[in-house]
Design a protein around this motif. Sequence first.
Motif, PDB file in Angstrom:
ATOM      1  N   UNK A   1       0.797  -1.222   0.000  1.00  0.00           N
ATOM      2  CA  UNK A   1       0.000   0.000   0.000  1.00  0.00           C
ATOM      3  C   UNK A   1       0.838   1.285   0.000  1.00  0.00           C
ATOM      4  N   UNK A   2       1.991   1.351   0.676  1.00  0.00           N
ATOM      5  CA  UNK A   2       2.784   2.589   0.627  1.00  0.00           C
ATOM      6  C   UNK A   2       3.120   3.051  -0.785  1.00  0.00           C
ATOM      7  N   UNK A   3       3.271   2.115  -1.723  1.00  0.00           N
ATOM      8  CA  UNK A   3       3.576   2.487  -3.101  1.00  0.00           C
ATOM      9  C   UNK A   3       2.431   3.285  -3.715  1.00  0.00           C
ATOM     10  N   UNK A   4       1.192   2.980  -3.322  1.00  0.00           N
ATOM     11  CA  UNK A   4       0.045   3.714  -3.844  1.00  0.00           C
ATOM     12  C   UNK A   4       0.009   5.142  -3.310  1.00  0.00           C
ATOM     13  N   UNK A   5       0.220   5.302  -1.999  1.00  0.00           N
ATOM     14  CA  UNK A   5       0.227   6.646  -1.422  1.00  0.00           C
ATOM     15  C   UNK A   5       1.332   7.499  -2.055  1.00  0.00           C
ATOM     16  N   UNK A   6       2.484   6.899  -2.244  1.00  0.00           N
ATOM     17  CA  UNK A   6       3.614   7.622  -2.815  1.00  0.00           C
ATOM     18  C   UNK A   6       3.306   8.077  -4.245  1.00  0.00           C
ATOM     19  N   UNK A   7       2.855   7.136  -5.092  1.00  0.00           N
ATOM     20  CA  UNK A   7       2.567   7.476  -6.489  1.00  0.00           C
ATOM     21  C   UNK A   7       1.389   8.436  -6.583  1.00  0.00           C
ATOM     22  N   UNK A   8       0.354   8.197  -5.792  1.00  0.00           N
ATOM     23  CA  UNK A   8      -0.804   9.077  -5.832  1.00  0.00           C
ATOM     24  C   UNK A   8      -0.433  10.515  -5.521  1.00  0.00           C
ATOM     25  N   UNK A   9       0.362  10.719  -4.492  1.00  0.00           N
ATOM     26  CA  UNK A   9       0.777  12.068  -4.104  1.00  0.00           C
ATOM     27  C   UNK A   9       1.571  12.736  -5.218  1.00  0.00           C
ATOM     28  N   UNK A  10       2.488  11.990  -5.826  1.00  0.00           N
ATOM     29  CA  UNK A  10       3.347  12.574  -6.860  1.00  0.00           C
ATOM     30  C   UNK A  10       2.574  12.959  -8.119  1.00  0.00           C
ATOM     31  N   UNK A  11       1.446  12.293  -8.374  1.00  0.00           N
ATOM     32  CA  UNK A  11       0.681  12.577  -9.590  1.00  0.00           C
ATOM     33  C   UNK A  11      -0.607  13.353  -9.323  1.00  0.00           C
ATOM     34  N   UNK A  12      -0.735  13.911  -8.115  1.00  0.00           N
ATOM     35  CA  UNK A  12      -1.855  14.798  -7.848  1.00  0.00           C
ATOM     36  C   UNK A  12      -3.137  14.117  -7.410  1.00  0.00           C
ATOM     37  N   UNK A  13      -3.038  12.927  -6.807  1.00  0.00           N
ATOM     38  CA  UNK A  13      -4.200  12.199  -6.320  1.00  0.00           C
ATOM     39  C   UNK A  13      -4.115  12.034  -4.803  1.00  0.00           C
ATOM     40  N   UNK A  14      -5.258  12.171  -4.137  1.00  0.00           N
ATOM     41  CA  UNK A  14      -5.324  11.945  -2.697  1.00  0.00           C
ATOM     42  C   UNK A  14      -6.189  10.719  -2.410  1.00  0.00           C
ATOM     43  N   UNK A  15      -5.757   9.902  -1.446  1.00  0.00           N
ATOM     44  CA  UNK A  15      -6.559   8.765  -0.998  1.00  0.00           C
ATOM     45  C   UNK A  15      -7.770   9.276  -0.229  1.00  0.00           C
ATOM     46  N   UNK A  16      -8.966   8.815  -0.585  1.00  0.00           N
ATOM     47  CA  UNK A  16     -10.202   9.289   0.032  1.00  0.00           C
ATOM     48  C   UNK A  16     -10.931   8.213   0.830  1.00  0.00           C
ATOM     49  N   UNK A  17     -10.864   6.956   0.384  1.00  0.00           N
ATOM     50  CA  UNK A  17     -11.522   5.854   1.087  1.00  0.00           C
ATOM     51  C   UNK A  17     -10.590   4.655   1.103  1.00  0.00           C
ATOM     52  N   UNK A  18     -10.638   3.903   2.225  1.00  0.00           N
ATOM     53  CA  UNK A  18      -9.825   2.694   2.354  1.00  0.00           C
ATOM     54  C   UNK A  18     -10.632   1.634   3.087  1.00  0.00           C
ATOM     55  N   UNK A  19     -10.692   0.450   2.512  1.00  0.00           N
ATOM     56  CA  UNK A  19     -11.369  -0.684   3.147  1.00  0.00           C
ATOM     57  C   UNK A  19     -10.436  -1.890   3.131  1.00  0.00           C
ATOM     58  N   UNK A  20     -10.120  -2.406   4.307  1.00  0.00           N
ATOM     59  CA  UNK A  20      -9.286  -3.599   4.408  1.00  0.00           C
ATOM     60  C   UNK A  20     -10.127  -4.847   4.148  1.00  0.00           C
ATOM     61  N   UNK A  21      -9.564  -5.788   3.397  1.00  0.00           N
ATOM     62  CA  UNK A  21     -10.229  -7.064   3.123  1.00  0.00           C
ATOM     63  C   UNK A  21      -9.477  -8.149   3.893  1.00  0.00           C
ATOM     64  N   UNK A  22     -10.148  -8.741   4.882  1.00  0.00           N
ATOM     65  CA  UNK A  22      -9.528  -9.733   5.765  1.00  0.00           C
ATOM     66  C   UNK A  22     -10.096 -11.119   5.482  1.00  0.00           C
ATOM     67  N   UNK A  23      -9.237 -12.134   5.402  1.00  0.00           N
ATOM     68  CA  UNK A  23      -9.744 -13.490   5.153  1.00  0.00           C
ATOM     69  C   UNK A  23     -10.688 -13.982   6.240  1.00  0.00           C
ATOM     70  N   UNK A  24     -10.443 -13.569   7.505  1.00  0.00           N
ATOM     71  CA  UNK A  24     -11.282 -14.002   8.626  1.00  0.00           C
ATOM     72  C   UNK A  24     -11.010 -13.070   9.810  1.00  0.00           C
ATOM     73  N   UNK A  25     -11.799 -13.228  10.854  1.00  0.00           N
ATOM     74  CA  UNK A  25     -11.571 -12.481  12.087  1.00  0.00           C
ATOM     75  C   UNK A  25     -10.172 -12.798  12.615  1.00  0.00           C
TER      76      UNK A  25
END
Length: 236
Positions: free
Chosen positions: A166-190
């Motif tokens: 995920x850090x690669x997304x934040x880094x690239x998004x910031x450099x190209x003018x995009x901000x993260x607005x929503x995040x949902x974690x997908x977990x296999x189980x509790x």
Amino acid sequence: MTNDSIIKPEILICQPADGFRFGVDSVYLAWFAQVSGKKRIIDIGSGSGVISALLAGLKRVGQIDAAEMQAPMFSCLERTVEQCGLGHIIKPLNVDIRNYRPDFQYDAAVCNPPYRDPSSGKVPQDETELNARFTTTMNADHLFSFCRSFLKFGASLFLSYDADMMPALFDAGFRYGFEAKRLMAVCPDINIKPKVVLMEFRKGGKRELSFEPPLFQKINGEPSPLHTKIFKGEWE
């Protein structure tokens, strides 16, 4: 090739019998993407067309351009669109986003991109599967670079991505003018850490991120209510 029904009997996905086949993260991403009412969407790295077919079949969208560069997967994509009867909504494009230059801007984008660098471990021998899973032909920079030029200001890019990367997304998004607005974690189980995250980035957005409740695939070994709802097609 196989033809596999997903969620609805009429949504038939053509995909290779061996090699790369879509996973549950593609279904989750199609459900997560807020694209109802959007006039023109691009599905980047569409593969067999599962995300495009689900968006066209379960959400009120206008035109979807399904972009896939690999010939074997593009053949599957064309077959998916044909057998689902979705040619009036989905337009298959045999293009590489690194050099695809439309003369307009899209209202939204979805992408289930490859996550891993090929130097990070054992890679598949099959070239199509290699390019689908590893960043040999598309990485986060390629994706955000395209979206910076060809998404409208304020438009969203919806992604599923490996949680560890995920850090690669934040880094690239910031450099190209995009901000993260929503995040949902997908977990296999509790009590199992997420393997995948679903994210929305917005072009020119302000710095404010909403953490959505986690999506548990199972709860104590049984399919979760939300997972069951998604796979029943109850998306409203």
